[in-house]
Scaffold this motif. Structure first.
Motif, short mmCIF file in Angstrom:
data_model
loop_
_atom_site.label_atom_id
_atom_site.label_comp_id
_atom_site.label_asym_id
_atom_site.label_seq_id
_atom_site.Cartn_x
_atom_site.Cartn_y
_atom_site.Cartn_z
N TRP A 20 0.85 -1.19 0.00
CA TRP A 20 0.00 0.00 0.00
C TRP A 20 0.89 1.24 0.00
O TRP A 20 2.06 1.18 0.39
CB TRP A 20 -0.98 0.00 1.17
CG TRP A 20 -0.42 0.23 2.54
CD1 TRP A 20 0.09 -0.69 3.39
CD2 TRP A 20 -0.39 1.48 3.26
NE1 TRP A 20 0.47 -0.13 4.58
CE2 TRP A 20 0.18 1.22 4.53
CE3 TRP A 20 -0.78 2.78 2.96
CZ2 TRP A 20 0.38 2.21 5.49
CZ3 TRP A 20 -0.58 3.77 3.92
CH2 TRP A 20 -0.02 3.48 5.15
N PHE A 21 0.33 2.35 -0.48
CA PHE A 21 1.12 3.54 -0.76
C PHE A 21 0.47 4.79 -0.15
O PHE A 21 -0.77 4.89 -0.07
CB PHE A 21 1.26 3.74 -2.27
CG PHE A 21 1.80 2.55 -3.01
CD1 PHE A 21 3.15 2.42 -3.24
CD2 PHE A 21 0.95 1.53 -3.45
CE1 PHE A 21 3.66 1.31 -3.91
CE2 PHE A 21 1.44 0.42 -4.12
CZ PHE A 21 2.80 0.31 -4.34
N LEU A 22 1.29 5.74 0.24
CA LEU A 22 0.81 7.02 0.73
C LEU A 22 0.20 7.81 -0.42
O LEU A 22 0.42 7.47 -1.60
CB LEU A 22 1.96 7.79 1.36
CG LEU A 22 2.61 7.15 2.60
CD1 LEU A 22 3.83 7.95 3.02
CD2 LEU A 22 1.61 7.03 3.74
N PRO A 23 -0.57 8.86 -0.12
CA PRO A 23 -1.17 9.65 -1.21
C PRO A 23 -0.17 10.18 -2.23
O PRO A 23 -0.51 10.38 -3.39
CB PRO A 23 -1.86 10.79 -0.46
CG PRO A 23 -2.22 10.20 0.86
CD PRO A 23 -1.07 9.30 1.21
N ASP A 24 1.10 10.39 -1.81
CA ASP A 24 2.11 10.88 -2.75
C ASP A 24 2.75 9.76 -3.56
O ASP A 24 3.65 10.00 -4.37
CB ASP A 24 3.19 11.68 -2.01
CG ASP A 24 3.99 10.83 -1.01
OD1 ASP A 24 3.75 9.59 -0.94
OD2 ASP A 24 4.83 11.40 -0.28
N GLY A 25 2.28 8.52 -3.36
CA GLY A 25 2.78 7.39 -4.13
C GLY A 25 3.93 6.65 -3.49
O GLY A 25 4.40 5.63 -4.02
N LYS A 26 4.39 7.10 -2.33
CA LYS A 26 5.52 6.46 -1.65
C LYS A 26 5.06 5.15 -1.00
O LYS A 26 4.02 5.10 -0.35
CB LYS A 26 6.12 7.39 -0.59
CG LYS A 26 7.32 6.79 0.13
CD LYS A 26 7.86 7.76 1.16
CE LYS A 26 9.05 7.16 1.91
NZ LYS A 26 9.57 8.10 2.93
N LEU A 27 5.86 4.09 -1.18
CA LEU A 27 5.55 2.80 -0.57
C LEU A 27 5.54 2.95 0.95
O LEU A 27 6.51 3.43 1.54
CB LEU A 27 6.59 1.76 -1.00
CG LEU A 27 6.44 0.35 -0.40
CD1 LEU A 27 5.12 -0.29 -0.83
CD2 LEU A 27 7.63 -0.52 -0.79
N ALA A 28 4.45 2.51 1.58
CA ALA A 28 4.32 2.67 3.03
C ALA A 28 4.37 1.36 3.78
O ALA A 28 4.74 1.33 4.95
CB ALA A 28 2.99 3.38 3.34
N GLY A 29 4.00 0.26 3.15
CA GLY A 29 3.98 -1.02 3.83
C GLY A 29 3.17 -2.03 3.04
O GLY A 29 3.03 -1.90 1.82
N TYR A 30 2.65 -3.03 3.73
CA TYR A 30 1.83 -4.04 3.07
C TYR A 30 0.51 -4.16 3.83
O TYR A 30 0.42 -3.84 5.01
CB TYR A 30 2.54 -5.39 2.99
CG TYR A 30 2.74 -6.06 4.34
CD1 TYR A 30 1.76 -6.90 4.87
CD2 TYR A 30 3.89 -5.84 5.08
CE1 TYR A 30 1.93 -7.50 6.10
CE2 TYR A 30 4.07 -6.44 6.32
CZ TYR A 30 3.09 -7.27 6.83
OH TYR A 30 3.26 -7.85 8.05
N PHE A 31 -0.51 -4.62 3.13
CA PHE A 31 -1.81 -4.84 3.74
C PHE A 31 -2.16 -6.32 3.64
O PHE A 31 -1.62 -7.05 2.81
CB PHE A 31 -2.90 -4.01 3.03
CG PHE A 31 -3.26 -4.55 1.68
CD1 PHE A 31 -4.26 -5.49 1.52
CD2 PHE A 31 -2.56 -4.14 0.54
CE1 PHE A 31 -4.58 -6.01 0.27
CE2 PHE A 31 -2.87 -4.64 -0.71
CZ PHE A 31 -3.88 -5.59 -0.85
N THR A 32 -3.06 -6.75 4.49
CA THR A 32 -3.64 -8.09 4.39
C THR A 32 -5.13 -7.96 4.66
O THR A 32 -5.53 -7.37 5.67
CB THR A 32 -3.00 -9.06 5.39
OG1 THR A 32 -1.60 -9.17 5.14
CG2 THR A 32 -3.63 -10.44 5.27
#
Length: 209
Positions: free
Chosen positions: A89-101
């Protein structure tokens, strides 16, 4: 006839399709509005302790800019009615933030999520078409994919600092469980029937915030 065909197409939609529609609606109607739209009545989220999504999301206003996400892997039960999706998943600016499940279940009303969690970045974001892993339909799954824990004593039920939960598909070919520690650390596991045994196919170890 056209209505029947459209209904059949909707019923055949996969959990990957549902995840993509969920992410698209977050952009279209607002982040928390989309979470509410796709949440099951008994869906669970983490803050970091477990909370009912219906309570957490009830009056939450949509942020002006939303996060984004995409499924990279999907683990599906033999009957196709339960799936566990995971991906970046990514922040609004497109930066990778982590993973979701996300755990999804399908009923006559379509797909709805029952568990939403995630963790920090643990590597580069997966790219390409989502990989779908189906549970085997060979043989008969012998029982619960996740063994229920022993019931708590009356004293433990009043004092234990952990939150726990578990679930499984009706055909018992896919199961999951989660546990939250007293500091907010969380452990999530998925087990899938491969025709001869239950294999642990996904593990999330989320550190305390």
């Amino acid at each position: 006839m056209i209505t029947a065909l459209l209904f059949a197409a909707a019923a055949a939609q996969s959990a990957v399709d549902a995840e993509l529609a969920f992410a698209s609606d977050a952009k279209r109607i607002g982040q928390w509005s989309a979470f509410r739209k796709y949440a099951d009545r008994d869906a669970v989220m983490f803050t970091p302790q477990a909370v009912w999504a219906r309570d957490f999301l009830m009056d939450r206003k949509d942020p002006p800019k939303t996060i984004s996400w995409r499924p990279a892997q999907s683990f599906v039960s033999c009957d196709g009615r339960i799936a566990v999706n995971t991906g970046p998943w990514f922040l609004p600016d497109g930066k990778l933030a982590g993973y979701f499940t996300t755990v999804w279940q399908r009923s006559g009303k379509g797909w709805h999520w029952v568990y939403d969690g995630g963790g920090p970045v643990d590597g580069p974001a997966a790219t390409g078409k989502p990989q779908v892993h189906h549970a085997s339909c060979r043989g008969k799954a012998p029982g619960a994919p996740v063994i229920p824990p022993a019931p708590l004593s009356t004293k433990e039920a009043r004092t234990t600092p952990e939150d726990t939960g578990r679930g499984e598909s009706a055909d018992k070919t896919l199961g999951w469980d989660w546990k939250v520690g007293k500091k907010g650390e969380r452990h999530f596991r998925v087990f899938q029937w491969n025709g001869t045994r239950y294999a642990q196919v996904l593990t999330n170890d989320i550190p305390a915030p």
